[in-house]
Design a protein around this motif. Structure first.
Motif, PDB file in Angstrom:
ATOM      1  N   GLY A  85       0.812  -1.209   0.000  1.00 49.16           N
ATOM      2  CA  GLY A  85       0.000   0.000   0.000  1.00 49.16           C
ATOM      3  C   GLY A  85       0.845   1.258   0.000  1.00 49.16           C
ATOM      4  N   ASN A  86       0.570   2.141   0.980  1.00 48.12           N
ATOM      5  CA  ASN A  86       1.313   3.395   1.083  1.00 48.12           C
ATOM      6  C   ASN A  86       2.218   3.437   2.307  1.00 48.12           C
ATOM      7  OD1 ASN A  86      -0.730   3.488   2.978  1.00 48.12           O
ATOM      8  ND2 ASN A  86      -1.168   5.662   2.694  1.00 48.12           N
ATOM      9  N   VAL A  87       2.674   2.267   2.776  1.00 44.88           N
ATOM     10  CA  VAL A  87       3.525   2.254   3.960  1.00 44.88           C
ATOM     11  C   VAL A  87       4.878   2.878   3.648  1.00 44.88           C
ATOM     12  CG1 VAL A  87       2.392   0.179   4.826  1.00 44.88           C
ATOM     13  CG2 VAL A  87       4.526  -0.053   3.577  1.00 44.88           C
ATOM     14  N   ALA A  88       5.497   3.469   4.671  1.00 43.31           N
ATOM     15  CA  ALA A  88       6.831   4.042   4.498  1.00 43.31           C
ATOM     16  C   ALA A  88       7.877   2.955   4.352  1.00 43.31           C
ATOM     17  CB  ALA A  88       7.178   4.940   5.686  1.00 43.31           C
ATOM     18  N   ASP A  89       7.729   1.885   5.145  1.00 43.69           N
ATOM     19  CA  ASP A  89       8.699   0.795   5.095  1.00 43.69           C
ATOM     20  C   ASP A  89       8.099  -0.404   5.804  1.00 43.69           C
ATOM     21  OD1 ASP A  89      11.009  -0.523   4.461  1.00 43.69           O
ATOM     22  OD2 ASP A  89      12.329   0.746   5.643  1.00 43.69           O
ATOM     23  N   PHE A  90       8.818  -1.523   5.788  1.00 42.62           N
ATOM     24  CA  PHE A  90       8.363  -2.733   6.464  1.00 42.62           C
ATOM     25  C   PHE A  90       9.567  -3.441   7.051  1.00 42.62           C
ATOM     26  CE2 PHE A  90       9.136  -3.783   2.041  1.00 42.62           C
ATOM     27  CZ  PHE A  90       9.829  -4.979   2.078  1.00 42.62           C
ATOM     28  N   ALA A  91       9.316  -4.244   8.082  1.00 46.04           N
ATOM     29  CA  ALA A  91      10.399  -4.961   8.760  1.00 46.04           C
ATOM     30  C   ALA A  91       9.931  -6.355   9.133  1.00 46.04           C
ATOM     31  CB  ALA A  91      10.820  -4.212  10.021  1.00 46.04           C
ATOM     32  N   PRO A  92      10.783  -7.376   8.971  1.00 46.58           N
ATOM     33  CA  PRO A  92      10.422  -8.710   9.456  1.00 46.58           C
ATOM     34  C   PRO A  92      10.323  -8.706  10.977  1.00 46.58           C
ATOM     35  CG  PRO A  92      12.272  -8.797   7.909  1.00 46.58           C
ATOM     36  CD  PRO A  92      12.080  -7.363   8.290  1.00 46.58           C
ATOM     37  N   VAL A  93       9.268  -9.320  11.505  1.00 51.26           N
ATOM     38  CA  VAL A  93       9.072  -9.429  12.946  1.00 51.26           C
ATOM     39  C   VAL A  93       8.526 -10.816  13.271  1.00 51.26           C
ATOM     40  CG1 VAL A  93       8.690  -6.939  13.334  1.00 51.26           C
ATOM     41  CG2 VAL A  93       6.744  -8.413  12.753  1.00 51.26           C
ATOM     42  N   ARG A  94       8.289 -11.058  14.558  1.00 48.06           N
ATOM     43  CA  ARG A  94       7.729 -12.328  15.042  1.00 48.06           C
ATOM     44  C   ARG A  94       8.560 -13.507  14.536  1.00 48.06           C
ATOM     45  NH1 ARG A  94       5.049 -11.428  19.177  1.00 48.06           N
ATOM     46  NH2 ARG A  94       3.316 -12.867  18.874  1.00 48.06           N
ATOM     47  N   GLY A  95       9.876 -13.379  14.697  1.00 46.82           N
ATOM     48  CA  GLY A  95      10.773 -14.453  14.296  1.00 46.82           C
ATOM     49  C   GLY A  95      10.814 -14.681  12.800  1.00 46.82           C
ATOM     50  N   GLY A  96      10.595 -13.617  12.007  1.00 51.76           N
ATOM     51  CA  GLY A  96      10.599 -13.750  10.562  1.00 51.76           C
ATOM     52  C   GLY A  96       9.338 -14.363  10.002  1.00 51.76           C
ATOM     53  N   LYS A  97       8.260 -14.420  10.789  1.00 51.22           N
ATOM     54  CA  LYS A  97       7.000 -15.007  10.340  1.00 51.22           C
ATOM     55  C   LYS A  97       5.971 -13.970   9.932  1.00 51.22           C
ATOM     56  CE  LYS A  97       7.618 -19.073  13.309  1.00 51.22           C
ATOM     57  NZ  LYS A  97       7.043 -19.862  14.450  1.00 51.22           N
ATOM     58  N   ALA A  98       6.330 -12.680  10.030  1.00 54.53           N
ATOM     59  CA  ALA A  98       5.389 -11.617   9.678  1.00 54.53           C
ATOM     60  C   ALA A  98       6.170 -10.360   9.332  1.00 54.53           C
ATOM     61  CB  ALA A  98       4.424 -11.347  10.843  1.00 54.53           C
ATOM     62  N   TYR A  99       5.454  -9.391   8.757  1.00 56.28           N
ATOM     63  CA  TYR A  99       5.997  -8.059   8.530  1.00 56.28           C
ATOM     64  C   TYR A  99       5.315  -7.072   9.465  1.00 56.28           C
ATOM     65  CZ  TYR A  99       7.570  -9.688   3.866  1.00 56.28           C
ATOM     66  OH  TYR A  99       8.167 -10.353   2.821  1.00 56.28           O
ATOM     67  N   ALA A 100       6.081  -6.113   9.953  1.00 52.27           N
ATOM     68  CA  ALA A 100       5.515  -4.921  10.574  1.00 52.27           C
ATOM     69  C   ALA A 100       5.501  -3.828   9.513  1.00 52.27           C
ATOM     70  CB  ALA A 100       6.350  -4.485  11.774  1.00 52.27           C
ATOM     71  N   LEU A 101       4.333  -3.222   9.304  1.00 55.50           N
ATOM     72  CA  LEU A 101       4.180  -2.165   8.312  1.00 55.50           C
ATOM     73  C   LEU A 101       4.264  -0.819   9.009  1.00 55.50           C
ATOM     74  CD1 LEU A 101       1.234  -3.638   6.191  1.00 55.50           C
ATOM     75  CD2 LEU A 101       3.690  -4.101   6.035  1.00 55.50           C
ATOM     76  N   LEU A 102       5.249  -0.024   8.638  1.00 54.39           N
ATOM     77  CA  LEU A 102       5.521   1.235   9.320  1.00 54.39           C
ATOM     78  C   LEU A 102       4.916   2.390   8.538  1.00 54.39           C
ATOM     79  CD1 LEU A 102       9.226   0.508  10.255  1.00 54.39           C
ATOM     80  CD2 LEU A 102       7.147  -0.025  11.516  1.00 54.39           C
ATOM     81  N   PRO A 103       4.056   3.186   9.180  1.00 50.60           N
ATOM     82  CA  PRO A 103       3.338   4.241   8.459  1.00 50.60           C
ATOM     83  C   PRO A 103       4.216   5.439   8.150  1.00 50.60           C
ATOM     84  CG  PRO A 103       2.834   4.363  10.785  1.00 50.60           C
ATOM     85  CD  PRO A 103       3.690   3.134  10.605  1.00 50.60           C
TER      86      PRO A 103
END
Length: 350
Positions: free
Chosen positions: A278-296
């Motif tokens: 979407g329009n996220v600024a960036d993303f980072a692997p989290v939860r032991g590499g099982k998900a992304y955190a989407l940073l606004p």
């Protein structure tokens, strides 16, 4: 400490980057597609990915010179946070380090941009020739052999620890992999005239090198293990260029703050960007590499998305105007008129 200017690849208002200023909005600036089932219940691949609401946080101030702003906060794998302070009209960053329990400053150094590692932070050091170097939690630099002259070297993200460097001469492009201590572990050269702009390593170990001619951006896959490169291909146009490895393979490309698309190893054209970006600024692997955190782009709501693109919900971090995520899963928020008050929720996204 010495520093040199260069095109900085992958440092923008993003992961490990908290943009200072503004007031807490409490609202996400993220558009996440609704990938849930008709009854609104969770999808199977969201199991255990959404963390509990954040609890108590630790607060400290990054104290620079009067009038300076704090735009960036980066956390390494041990919870050490490097926060910058700089004059509003200058690009030079002074980094101040704070380690758990964040009772006082543990070190400081100067560098325009850094990438967090399991222990410490890697950036470029020196002038006129620059080295890929590691700063430890006390601000001590451990320089390695020079890789090129200032203005012709960029750093990019590796698929795990370490970094990728691109350096150009008038006749060739050197692509290097550096480990978590900044030591060179693999390299390849490509003949031709290039202006390096950004890079990222796919999970398979091949590297997407992004180069430019003015605002025209091209891509090139480089296999460091074989020492070979594919054909250059068109990517798009942009002044600011960044690249991020994807958990399922491939690399996402950002041009002027917009996710232009993704490309898999060996491909020579961008696919549409994953819808969850979407329009996220960036993303980072989290939860032991099982998900992304989407940073606004701004705000204090972080979306959680599975690698398959399923929206698993969001986490709100109260009292801050922006959020970034450290390698240890800590959330780092910024507050105050200059963004220099940092609020840390340890390991909340581990």
């Amino acid at each position: 400490m010495r520093w040199a200017g260069w095109w900085w690849a992958g440092v923008f208002c993003s992961v490990s980057v908290a943009c200072g200023g503004g007031s807490p909005s409490g609202n996400a600036a993220i558009t996440i597609p609704d990938a849930g089932p008709a009854d609104g219940g969770p999808q199977a691949d969201c199991s255990d990915l959404l963390p509990a609401p954040p609890g108590a946080a630790v607060t400290f101030d990054v104290v620079g010179n009067p009038g300076e702003i704090c735009t960036t906060a980066i956390g390494d794998g041990e919870g050490v946070i490097a926060g910058d302070s700089q004059p509003a009209s200058e690009s030079l960053k002074r980094w101040f380090e704070f380690g758990p329990p964040y009772g006082g400053r543990s070190g400081s150094f100067q560098a325009p941009g850094i990438i967090a590692q399991p222990k410490g932070f890697i950036g470029l050091y020196g002038a006129p020739m620059v080295s890929v170097s590691l700063w430890d939690s006390g601000g001590r630099v451990m320089p390695t052999a020079p890789v090129g002259d200032a203005g012709h070297v960029v750093l990019g993200r590796a698929s795990g620890s370490g970094v990728i460097s691109l350096s150009a001469s008038s006749t060739e492009l050197a692509v290097r992999k550096h480990d978590a201590e900044a030591n060179e572990v693999a390299s390849a050269t490509v003949s031709g005239a290039f202006t390096p702009r950004a890079a990222a390593e796919d999970g398979s170990g091949v590297v997407l090198a992004l180069t430019g001619s003015g605002t025209t951006i091209s891509g090139l896959w480089v296999d460091l293990a074989k020492g070979t490169a594919g054909q250059s291909f068109a990517v798009g146009t942009g002044s600011a260029v960044a690249a991020r490895p994807l958990l399922g393979g491939g690399v996402a490309v950002q041009l002027d703050g917009r996710w232009a698309g993704s490309v898999a190893p060996g491909e020579s054209a961008l696919r549409p960007a994953p819808a969850w970006l979407g329009n996220v600024a960036d993303f980072a692997p989290v939860r032991g590499g099982k998900a992304y955190a989407l940073l606004p782009q701004s705000g204090n709501v972080v979306g959680i998305v599975s690698p398959e693109g399923t929206s698993c919900g969001s986490v709100t971090f109260p009292g801050v105007s922006n959020v970034t995520v450290g390698l240890d899963g800590s959330a780092i928020g910024g507050s105050g008129t200059r963004g220099c008050t940092k609020v840390v929720w340890r390991n909340v996204l581990r």
